[in-house]
Design an enzyme around this catalytic site. Structure first.
Site, PDB file in Angstrom:
ATOM      1  N   LYS B 188       0.844  -1.193   0.000  1.00  0.00           N
ATOM      2  CA  LYS B 188       0.000   0.000   0.000  1.00  0.00           C
ATOM      3  C   LYS B 188       0.881   1.247   0.000  1.00  0.00           C
ATOM      4  O   LYS B 188       1.845   1.346   0.754  1.00  0.00           O
ATOM      5  CB  LYS B 188      -0.876   0.027   1.258  1.00  0.00           C
ATOM      6  CG  LYS B 188      -2.008  -0.988   1.228  1.00  0.00           C
ATOM      7  CD  LYS B 188      -2.813  -0.894   2.533  1.00  0.00           C
ATOM      8  CE  LYS B 188      -3.831  -2.001   2.622  1.00  0.00           C
ATOM      9  NZ  LYS B 188      -4.907  -1.907   1.628  1.00  0.00           N
ATOM     10  N   HIS B 246      -0.233  -8.851   9.081  1.00  0.00           N
ATOM     11  CA  HIS B 246      -0.422  -7.435   8.745  1.00  0.00           C
ATOM     12  C   HIS B 246      -0.121  -6.507   9.918  1.00  0.00           C
ATOM     13  O   HIS B 246       0.653  -5.553   9.806  1.00  0.00           O
ATOM     14  CB  HIS B 246      -1.859  -7.170   8.277  1.00  0.00           C
ATOM     15  CG  HIS B 246      -2.283  -8.009   7.114  1.00  0.00           C
ATOM     16  ND1 HIS B 246      -1.452  -8.290   6.058  1.00  0.00           N
ATOM     17  CD2 HIS B 246      -3.466  -8.610   6.830  1.00  0.00           C
ATOM     18  CE1 HIS B 246      -2.104  -9.037   5.173  1.00  0.00           C
ATOM     19  NE2 HIS B 246      -3.329  -9.248   5.624  1.00  0.00           N
ATOM     20  N   LYS B 332     -13.750  -8.766  12.784  1.00  0.00           N
ATOM     21  CA  LYS B 332     -14.751  -8.789  11.717  1.00  0.00           C
ATOM     22  C   LYS B 332     -16.055  -8.211  12.259  1.00  0.00           C
ATOM     23  O   LYS B 332     -16.282  -8.188  13.463  1.00  0.00           O
ATOM     24  CB  LYS B 332     -14.975 -10.227  11.265  1.00  0.00           C
ATOM     25  CG  LYS B 332     -13.796 -10.786  10.466  1.00  0.00           C
ATOM     26  CD  LYS B 332     -14.158 -12.106   9.816  1.00  0.00           C
ATOM     27  CE  LYS B 332     -12.998 -12.641   9.000  1.00  0.00           C
ATOM     28  NZ  LYS B 332     -12.684 -11.808   7.809  1.00  0.00           N
TER      29      LYS B 332
END
Lengths: 476, 476
Positions: B188, B246, B332
């Site tokens: 990114k 991550h 989530k």
């Protein structure tokens, strides 16, 4: 707020003058009509015209307010004028006239149940100030059953000697705690925010010193020329008109140590400390200019040596700042109107992204504080350009006041309200004025410094490059 | 750029799979069609289907690119497929099939005048990876007349032991300099910019330590639930799926020392140093959660103890960070999709504006780096509110990538181009993967840590408040 406001009489001397009509009355009306002056107060305009009475004066001010776009509701303006506004002539300004003023004031105070709290706003040409102060003093206005506050506009003298004389003349009748010297720059939200930015954000104070700052520059650029102000400006010039007051005040706010509190005594102490630490400015560190065509302006002498531009470098001999150059710059007929403080932070000592680059090729982080016209803070940072291989570009972290708050209040409103509440924090004290003249007196008429010509619409004479400043010119 | 690109063969194994079709082919097409892969290269899709030939495969990929909205010019896509794209079946994936693949590759290289530079992108289910690596190795693909690069997708194992086994299996045939482990977060623009922000802006590096930072929190919030990924997710859960890779990678980029250069060796060295300095995470500093309704999702066990939420506090025992809590959080079915790093700087030790306030009432400066969806930097600062008397409010200095650069390139494109140019800087090495598992292995299935329920659309179980983090929830 309004619980701090005491009933009072607000006297404007020079009530028919340009400053009163253009700046003061719109501000006073806004504050008064929105109840920020409290419930019980009246406004007394004083000027020389002895043909005018209350009614005539009210009609004239109604016209002023309409011209300023404030008479959205004509009835309201009308009502405000009737309730709040009075006029008194000072005739020829002799002792008897001041006695008449005293009688009128006592009568008005009795009529409105006021206890003798008085503001005298001297909206007068500088030549008239000493006499009016004397007149007020000798008529006993330096004392009343309540408090007395005297508001003085610049110029605060023309050099050290005349400033001292002016201060002494005022002090003969009034003490320093009664005196409110206005520098309207200090009333700007963005200028006050400079202190909030510095002292409410710990990271700023931590970086704010010689270890992390390469240079500071302060620019007050005017796009207009001398216009109709030649009579004043011929005598003043850029150093007296701008540098000695506005730019030096901004310099103090940028450079001062953390004050104990945000109140007059603490702030003045810190500003004075900075003024005392500024090293004598060497003539080689000064570049002066006059725009070409100035001598042909209305009211300007054909041989005028008045400065319409001045830039200079100074050093502050303090633990915080030693070695960091401060650059001040102001001028008329520059490409745009803008007041900005630019702080250049240290560069990264090495570039891990482009190891071949020398330190000088790495761009410094610039903190740009814009005071007008688009008040805000822009912090130049290096970011990654899009794509591969990695390359850097300068972008800005930005905050603009208008985005957050809409239109900002007028600086005059802020300062006038401070006078009414008795807060001297944003006003300039006698010692500051004198110390500030002390910095620049030796530059006026100094033949070692030539006056360079520059074209209107440029950033001043080319010679400013000799100062070695990394000039950052504001963009429109 | 393209002068660093050598002629090559780009092999995608798993060419009919979801990852290849959804992510890789759009990226490869964009790069290849815009000549970023250089003039001479071909792409070979490899999968098990032995009924497909080049023509059939081209037609299918044309459909994929159309579905991705890339077929603005159908002729161009058509032409690209014809020129660049080939297909080879791996049949049942036995040794003979890999030999056939070798023969096909040599033939294609001869046909296109390629010198043997080869990329093998393993777009495969994790179970298939060891066998395919073995097949490639035994068919001699670890060596060629040119260079060979192997691209591996996560999961890099399921715990320390399986990660070590996977690494050992790969190292049996390929050496570490040939291996590109993809963590797409590192591709990114905003993640790479984190390093630019830290190391190209001297003021940041100066503030970036325990003297000036109160805490750091890293949030990767997903708004979706498990959706169609239960088969994978039931085995993974939030720590394996997000935190171990991550979030830990982001933590390393935030916490690492200044590398000597922006290149793989230096960056990996610094990330490994951070991983080695992280103190063992105490089970009391971990809060786990599962959204209510998870056990009723398709493919999920009715007794599932899979984590859909994890938050934890960790400490880094280094001179730079000792005592500064780092908080990681992911889940989530949170209120929105957002990845953010929030750095809370020290507070002003006293408030000169409100002397009565204690230090705790003074707000800290938050630096908020948003990695998705609206990439940018927001720096919370205290500014002056409008008006009088002085009061403070929090506003933001902001920079958003989209304002400066428009749409950002896909992270996959960036990383694939790095593979083609042979730049391992943004890829994860074997020791990092293993060190990272070492941090979390003792938390998996640890009965000392209960799994709390939380409602979909909330910021996770209430128990996260026990960690003492000043949670900053991103806003849409």
């Amino acid at each position: 707020m309004s619980d701090k406001i005491e009933p009072h009489l607000f006297v404007i001397l020079g009530a028919l003058g340009d400053l009163a009509q253009r700046k003061l009355f719109p501000a006073v009306y806004n504050l008064s009509a929105s109840e920020q002056f409290g419930e019980n107060h009246i406004i007394l305009g004083v000027d020389l015209d002895d043909t005018l009475n209350d009614e005539g004066y009210r009609a004239s001010i109604q016209g002023v307010l309409e011209a300023a776009g404030l008479a959205v509701n004509a009835d309201q303006v009308n009502y405000w004028c009737d309730c709040r506004l009075h006029y008194q002539s000072l005739g020829s300004g002799g002792g008897a006239d001041f006695q008449k003023l005293a009688t009128r004031i006592e009568a008005l105070e009795q009529e409105h149940g006021l206890a003798g709290n008085r503001i005298f706003y001297l909206a007068l040409p500088s030549d008239a100030v000493p006499n009016v102060v004397k007149g007020l003093g000798e008529a006993g206005f330096n004392d009343s059953p309540g408090w007395t506050r005297l508001v003085v506009e610049k110029p605060f003298g023309w050099d050290m000697a005349s400033a001292q004389e002016l201060n002494a003349g005022i002090h003969r009748y009034f003490n320093e705690s009664q005196i409110y010297r206005i520098d309207h720059y200090l009333g700007k939200e963005s200028v006050q925010n400079l202190l909030v930015f510095r002292f409410a954000n710990a990271f700023v104070e931590h970086l704010w010193n010689r270890e992390h700052i390469e240079s500071v520059q302060i620019t007050v650029a005017e796009s207009l020329g001398v216009e109709s102000r030649a009579q004043y400006y011929e005598r003043a010039g850029a150093i007296r008109d701008m540098i000695q007051n506005h730019l030096t005040q901004l310099l103090c706010l940028v450079a001062m140590e953390v004050p104990s509190a945000f109140e007059a005594g603490s702030i003045r102490h810190e500003k004075l400390k900075v003024l005392g630490q500024i090293e004598p400015i060497h003539p080689d560190d000064v570049v002066l200019g006059q725009y070409s065509g100035y001598q042909q302006e209305d009211g300007v002498s054909a041989q005028s040596s008045t400065l319409t531009f001045a830039a200079l470098k100074l050093q502050i001999a303090s633990w915080r700042w030693k070695g960091v150059p401060f650059y001040l710059r102001t001028g008329k007929h520059l490409p745009l109107r803008c007041s900005q403080i630019v702080v250049a932070f240290e560069r990264a000592p090495v570039s891990i992204f482009h190891p071949s680059k020398s330190e000088d090729d790495v761009k410094p982080n610039l903190l740009i504080i814009t005071l007008q016209p688009d008040e805000g803070i822009d912090f130049h940072i290096q970011v990654k350009s899009i794509g591969d291989p990695i390359s850097l570009t300068t972008q800005q972290l930005s905050f603009h006041y208008a985005d957050a708050f809409g239109t900002l209040p007028d600086a005059y409103e802020h300062l006038i309200l401070d006078v009414v509440t008795g807060d001297q924090t944003l006003f300039v004290c006698d010692s500051e004025v004198e110390a500030s003249w002390g910095l620049y007196d030796h530059l006026s008429g100094n033949e070692a410094i030539s006056i360079n010509s520059y074209e209107a619409g440029t950033w001043g004479p080319e010679e400013i490059n000799q100062l070695g400043a990394p000039w950052h010119n504001p963009e429109s």
